[in-house]
Design a protein around this motif. Structure first.
Motif, PDB file in Angstrom:
ATOM      1  N   ILE A  73     121.270  41.163  11.862  1.00 22.65           N
ATOM      2  CA  ILE A  73     121.319  41.652  13.238  1.00 22.65           C
ATOM      3  C   ILE A  73     122.174  40.715  14.074  1.00 22.65           C
ATOM      4  CG2 ILE A  73     119.080  42.848  13.196  1.00 22.65           C
ATOM      5  CD1 ILE A  73     117.845  40.410  14.534  1.00 22.65           C
ATOM      6  N   ASN A  74     122.669  41.230  15.184  1.00 22.28           N
ATOM      7  CA  ASN A  74     123.536  40.440  16.046  1.00 22.28           C
ATOM      8  C   ASN A  74     122.821  39.201  16.574  1.00 22.28           C
ATOM      9  OD1 ASN A  74     125.452  42.418  15.710  1.00 22.28           O
ATOM     10  ND2 ASN A  74     125.046  43.421  17.668  1.00 22.28           N
ATOM     11  N   GLY A  75     123.463  38.068  16.456  1.00 26.78           N
ATOM     12  CA  GLY A  75     122.966  36.842  17.074  1.00 26.78           C
ATOM     13  C   GLY A  75     122.081  35.977  16.215  1.00 26.78           C
ATOM     14  N   ILE A  76     121.473  36.529  15.170  1.00 30.84           N
ATOM     15  CA  ILE A  76     120.459  35.773  14.441  1.00 30.84           C
ATOM     16  C   ILE A  76     121.053  34.569  13.714  1.00 30.84           C
ATOM     17  CG2 ILE A  76     120.578  37.222  12.350  1.00 30.84           C
ATOM     18  CD1 ILE A  76     117.492  36.872  12.153  1.00 30.84           C
ATOM     19  N   SER A  77     122.211  34.744  13.082  1.00 32.16           N
ATOM     20  CA  SER A  77     122.816  33.630  12.335  1.00 32.16           C
ATOM     21  C   SER A  77     123.404  32.592  13.287  1.00 32.16           C
ATOM     22  CB  SER A  77     123.903  34.142  11.387  1.00 32.16           C
ATOM     23  OG  SER A  77     123.330  34.851  10.320  1.00 32.16           O
ATOM     24  N   GLY A  78     124.031  33.058  14.361  1.00 29.95           N
ATOM     25  CA  GLY A  78     124.566  32.113  15.335  1.00 29.95           C
ATOM     26  C   GLY A  78     123.482  31.246  15.926  1.00 29.95           C
ATOM     27  N   LEU A  79     122.369  31.867  16.302  1.00 36.99           N
ATOM     28  CA  LEU A  79     121.248  31.110  16.855  1.00 36.99           C
ATOM     29  C   LEU A  79     120.641  30.176  15.818  1.00 36.99           C
ATOM     30  CD1 LEU A  79     119.550  33.908  18.995  1.00 36.99           C
ATOM     31  CD2 LEU A  79     120.647  31.826  19.853  1.00 36.99           C
ATOM     32  N   HIS A  80     120.614  30.612  14.565  1.00 39.52           N
ATOM     33  CA  HIS A  80     120.072  29.752  13.511  1.00 39.52           C
ATOM     34  C   HIS A  80     120.971  28.534  13.311  1.00 39.52           C
ATOM     35  CE1 HIS A  80     117.442  28.877  10.162  1.00 39.52           C
ATOM     36  NE2 HIS A  80     118.464  28.792   9.325  1.00 39.52           N
ATOM     37  N   GLY A  81     122.274  28.746  13.326  1.00 41.91           N
ATOM     38  CA  GLY A  81     123.192  27.620  13.187  1.00 41.91           C
ATOM     39  C   GLY A  81     123.040  26.615  14.309  1.00 41.91           C
TER      40      GLY A  81
ATOM     41  N   THR B 136     120.326  26.216  16.281  1.00 40.54           N
ATOM     42  CA  THR B 136     118.983  25.624  16.244  1.00 40.54           C
ATOM     43  C   THR B 136     118.849  24.574  15.150  1.00 40.54           C
ATOM     44  OG1 THR B 136     118.046  27.697  17.076  1.00 40.54           O
ATOM     45  CG2 THR B 136     116.518  26.132  16.077  1.00 40.54           C
ATOM     46  N   VAL B 137     119.211  24.930  13.931  1.00 39.55           N
ATOM     47  CA  VAL B 137     119.099  23.977  12.824  1.00 39.55           C
ATOM     48  C   VAL B 137     120.058  22.816  13.041  1.00 39.55           C
ATOM     49  CG1 VAL B 137     119.323  23.648  10.337  1.00 39.55           C
ATOM     50  CG2 VAL B 137     118.360  25.770  11.222  1.00 39.55           C
ATOM     51  N   GLY B 138     121.256  23.105  13.547  1.00 37.34           N
ATOM     52  CA  GLY B 138     122.202  22.034  13.818  1.00 37.34           C
ATOM     53  C   GLY B 138     121.642  20.996  14.768  1.00 37.34           C
TER      54      GLY B 138
ATOM     55  N   ALA C  82     116.136  38.463  17.289  1.00 36.39           N
ATOM     56  CA  ALA C  82     116.715  37.148  17.014  1.00 36.39           C
ATOM     57  C   ALA C  82     116.027  36.069  17.833  1.00 36.39           C
ATOM     58  CB  ALA C  82     118.213  37.163  17.304  1.00 36.39           C
ATOM     59  N   ALA C  83     115.612  36.416  19.057  1.00 38.59           N
ATOM     60  CA  ALA C  83     114.920  35.447  19.908  1.00 38.59           C
ATOM     61  C   ALA C  83     113.542  35.103  19.347  1.00 38.59           C
ATOM     62  CB  ALA C  83     114.783  36.004  21.329  1.00 38.59           C
ATOM     63  N   VAL C  84     112.858  36.084  18.771  1.00 36.20           N
ATOM     64  CA  VAL C  84     111.557  35.817  18.143  1.00 36.20           C
ATOM     65  C   VAL C  84     111.738  34.858  16.972  1.00 36.20           C
ATOM     66  CG1 VAL C  84     109.667  36.827  16.811  1.00 36.20           C
ATOM     67  CG2 VAL C  84     110.505  37.989  18.862  1.00 36.20           C
ATOM     68  N   VAL C  85     112.728  35.139  16.121  1.00 34.97           N
ATOM     69  CA  VAL C  85     112.995  34.270  14.981  1.00 34.97           C
ATOM     70  C   VAL C  85     113.327  32.856  15.454  1.00 34.97           C
ATOM     71  CG1 VAL C  85     114.541  33.849  13.023  1.00 34.97           C
ATOM     72  CG2 VAL C  85     113.783  36.175  13.532  1.00 34.97           C
ATOM     73  N   THR C  86     114.188  32.766  16.448  1.00 38.14           N
ATOM     74  CA  THR C  86     114.615  31.456  16.941  1.00 38.14           C
ATOM     75  C   THR C  86     113.464  30.722  17.615  1.00 38.14           C
ATOM     76  OG1 THR C  86     116.848  32.320  17.277  1.00 38.14           O
ATOM     77  CG2 THR C  86     116.291  30.259  18.400  1.00 38.14           C
ATOM     78  N   GLY C  87     112.687  31.432  18.417  1.00 34.25           N
ATOM     79  CA  GLY C  87     111.550  30.795  19.086  1.00 34.25           C
ATOM     80  C   GLY C  87     110.551  30.225  18.093  1.00 34.25           C
ATOM     81  N   CYS C  88     110.261  30.997  17.042  1.00 32.47           N
ATOM     82  CA  CYS C  88     109.336  30.512  16.022  1.00 32.47           C
ATOM     83  C   CYS C  88     109.944  29.344  15.243  1.00 32.47           C
ATOM     84  CB  CYS C  88     108.963  31.643  15.064  1.00 32.47           C
ATOM     85  SG  CYS C  88     107.932  32.934  15.816  1.00 32.47           S
ATOM     86  N   THR C  89     111.252  29.396  15.009  1.00 31.45           N
ATOM     87  CA  THR C  89     111.930  28.293  14.332  1.00 31.45           C
ATOM     88  C   THR C  89     111.848  27.021  15.158  1.00 31.45           C
ATOM     89  OG1 THR C  89     113.465  29.766  13.174  1.00 31.45           O
ATOM     90  CG2 THR C  89     114.159  27.478  13.468  1.00 31.45           C
ATOM     91  N   VAL C  90     112.069  27.131  16.460  1.00 34.68           N
ATOM     92  CA  VAL C  90     111.973  25.964  17.346  1.00 34.68           C
ATOM     93  C   VAL C  90     110.550  25.404  17.327  1.00 34.68           C
ATOM     94  CG1 VAL C  90     112.064  25.215  19.752  1.00 34.68           C
ATOM     95  CG2 VAL C  90     113.886  26.655  18.831  1.00 34.68           C
ATOM     96  N   ALA C  91     109.558  26.292  17.396  1.00 36.43           N
ATOM     97  CA  ALA C  91     108.166  25.840  17.411  1.00 36.43           C
ATOM     98  C   ALA C  91     107.816  25.087  16.135  1.00 36.43           C
ATOM     99  CB  ALA C  91     107.235  27.039  17.599  1.00 36.43           C
ATOM    100  N   VAL C  92     108.170  25.673  14.992  1.00 37.39           N
ATOM    101  CA  VAL C  92     107.847  25.019  13.710  1.00 37.39           C
ATOM    102  C   VAL C  92     108.657  23.736  13.551  1.00 37.39           C
ATOM    103  CG1 VAL C  92     107.864  25.271  11.204  1.00 37.39           C
ATOM    104  CG2 VAL C  92     107.212  27.204  12.634  1.00 37.39           C
ATOM    105  N   GLY C  93     109.904  23.738  14.013  1.00 35.54           N
ATOM    106  CA  GLY C  93     110.727  22.532  13.928  1.00 35.54           C
ATOM    107  C   GLY C  93     110.148  21.389  14.742  1.00 35.54           C
ATOM    108  N   LEU C  94     109.689  21.693  15.948  1.00 33.67           N
ATOM    109  CA  LEU C  94     109.080  20.661  16.793  1.00 33.67           C
ATOM    110  C   LEU C  94     107.786  20.150  16.170  1.00 33.67           C
ATOM    111  CD1 LEU C  94     109.644  22.204  20.342  1.00 33.67           C
ATOM    112  CD2 LEU C  94     110.792  20.203  19.361  1.00 33.67           C
ATOM    113  N   LEU C  95     106.998  21.058  15.634  1.00 33.73           N
ATOM    114  CA  LEU C  95     105.745  20.649  14.988  1.00 33.73           C
ATOM    115  C   LEU C  95     106.019  19.800  13.755  1.00 33.73           C
ATOM    116  CD1 LEU C  95     103.785  23.991  15.403  1.00 33.73           C
ATOM    117  CD2 LEU C  95     103.164  21.791  16.424  1.00 33.73           C
ATOM    118  N   GLY C  96     107.083  20.134  13.026  1.00 31.56           N
ATOM    119  CA  GLY C  96     107.457  19.318  11.873  1.00 31.56           C
ATOM    120  C   GLY C  96     107.878  17.922  12.278  1.00 31.56           C
ATOM    121  N   THR C  97     108.586  17.806  13.386  1.00 37.05           N
ATOM    122  CA  THR C  97     108.985  16.492  13.890  1.00 37.05           C
ATOM    123  C   THR C  97     107.766  15.668  14.275  1.00 37.05           C
ATOM    124  OG1 THR C  97     111.049  17.443  14.746  1.00 37.05           O
ATOM    125  CG2 THR C  97     110.386  15.309  15.622  1.00 37.05           C
ATOM    126  N   VAL C  98     106.799  16.328  14.920  1.00 35.20           N
ATOM    127  CA  VAL C  98     105.549  15.637  15.284  1.00 35.20           C
ATOM    128  C   VAL C  98     104.805  15.206  14.027  1.00 35.20           C
ATOM    129  CG1 VAL C  98     103.274  15.953  16.333  1.00 35.20           C
ATOM    130  CG2 VAL C  98     105.313  16.821  17.492  1.00 35.20           C
TER     131      VAL C  98
END
Length: 340
Positions: free
Chosen positions: A147-155, A157-159, A281-297
């Protein structure tokens, strides 16, 4: 480093306008199929733009001294990224059989992990695992690019998460590589999010999704071998991995051909439930950010904090996997309410 990022942003943002007519003339067109979330043909292969930006950015970073330590590791990561992108481009232009594609991905992973293990003085026992991990994530990024935006946002976010991991771990090469990746995909986002307007949508294509998966996997493998906490490296990838694994399990359980084109990923079922491409794409990215922050903690906290953060991350993953059903339920309630 600021100059490097400005060059990356400029290249990735400007090149699609030059590439679009060339790709049209070559007939590099994405025709909708059973897996597609779009209804009309569109130009694909536009991942050439972020690929060029990543290559130029990394070369500039090496030449200007933005990367001073582990320069060999940076070169290996870039070579793995380019090898994956080349395979994706061949897939876009000519098509590649499943067997040839899988074999080539494993060869890329094997060569890359072997070079990284030698450069970082690590045991060869990690090479098979690294080869499989790199090949697997190239496919994961490709499967999730629907879908539009999902890969760009993933790049992006992960970056950014990997850039933070590099800072926290004292791995400057990782910070620079990750920022270049984030900038390249951030500049491409407006082209992809404007899909369907004006001159029509443009897609990354396999060259772009393979670029994304290959670069992230190579950085993750190199970071792991360099001693970066696995929580830093894995947590931003968990949502993509969970979506792919959960979808594969559902299809195998239902007796479907798991390798056949489909649109049963969680993010695709979110669009079927009524969300827009950007909303999904925003749902995917939002959940990715949440899990990423929790992983950092989890990586930095006490044992109790780490356990709590890990459990909270698991809750986010379960919530994401259940989100299509929740979205459908909410939509039905809204529809029923409007009829009364």
């Amino acid at each position: 480093m600021i100059l490097v990022l400005l060059v990356v942003l400029l290249l990735s943002g400007a090149l699609p306008g030059l590439l679009r007519p060339l790709l049209l003339r070559r007939g590099v067109i994405d025709v909708p199929n059973a897996r597609s979330s779009h209804a009309r043909p569109a130009v694909r292969g536009m991942g050439l733009a972020p690929w060029a930006a990543v290559v130029v950015g990394m070369v500039l970073a090496l030449l200007t001294g933005a990367v001073r330590v582990d320069r060999g590791v940076t070169v290996i990561v870039l070579l793995v990224t380019c090898a994956a992108a080349v395979l994706g481009w061949v897939e876009d232009v000519r098509g590649v059989s499943v067997r040839a594609r899988a074999t080539t991905q494993l060869v890329i992973g094997l060569a890359g992990t072997t070079a990284l293990a030698l450069a970082l003085g690590q045991s060869g026992w990690w090479i098979p695992a690294g080869a499989l991990a790199i090949a697997a994530y190239i496919n994961v990024a490709n499967f999730m690019d629907g879908i539009n935006g999902i890969s760009g946002l993933h790049g992006v976010t992960v970056g950014l998460f990997y850039a933070l991991a590099g800072q926290l771990s004292g791995q400057g090469w990782l910070t620079v590589s990750a920022l270049v990746l984030a900038a390249a995909f951030a500049a491409f986002l407006p082209w992809n999010l404007a899909g369907g307007r004006g001159s029509g949508p443009v897609f990354l294509g396999d060259v772009g999704s393979y670029l994304l998966g290959g670069s992230i996997a190579a950085m993750a493998a190199a970071g792991f071998l360099a001693g970066v906490y696995v929580e830093y490296l894995l947590s931003p990838l968990v949502i993509y991995l969970a979506d792919t694994a959960f979808t594969w399990f559902r299809r195998v359980r239902a007796g479907a051909r798991w390798y056949a084109p489909h649109r049963e990923h969680v993010y695709q079922r979110l669009t079927d439930a009524g969300l827009s491409h950007l909303g999904s794409a925003a749902v995917v990215t939002g959940c990715t950010v949440a899990v990423g922050l929790l992983g950092t903690v989890a990586a930095q906290g006490t044992l109790a904090t780490s356990i709590s953060a890990t459990l909270a991350g698991a809750v986010v993953v379960v919530g994401y996997l259940a989100s299509p059903a929740v979205a459908r339920r909410l939509r039905r309630r809204a529809t029923d309410g409007s009829r009364r």
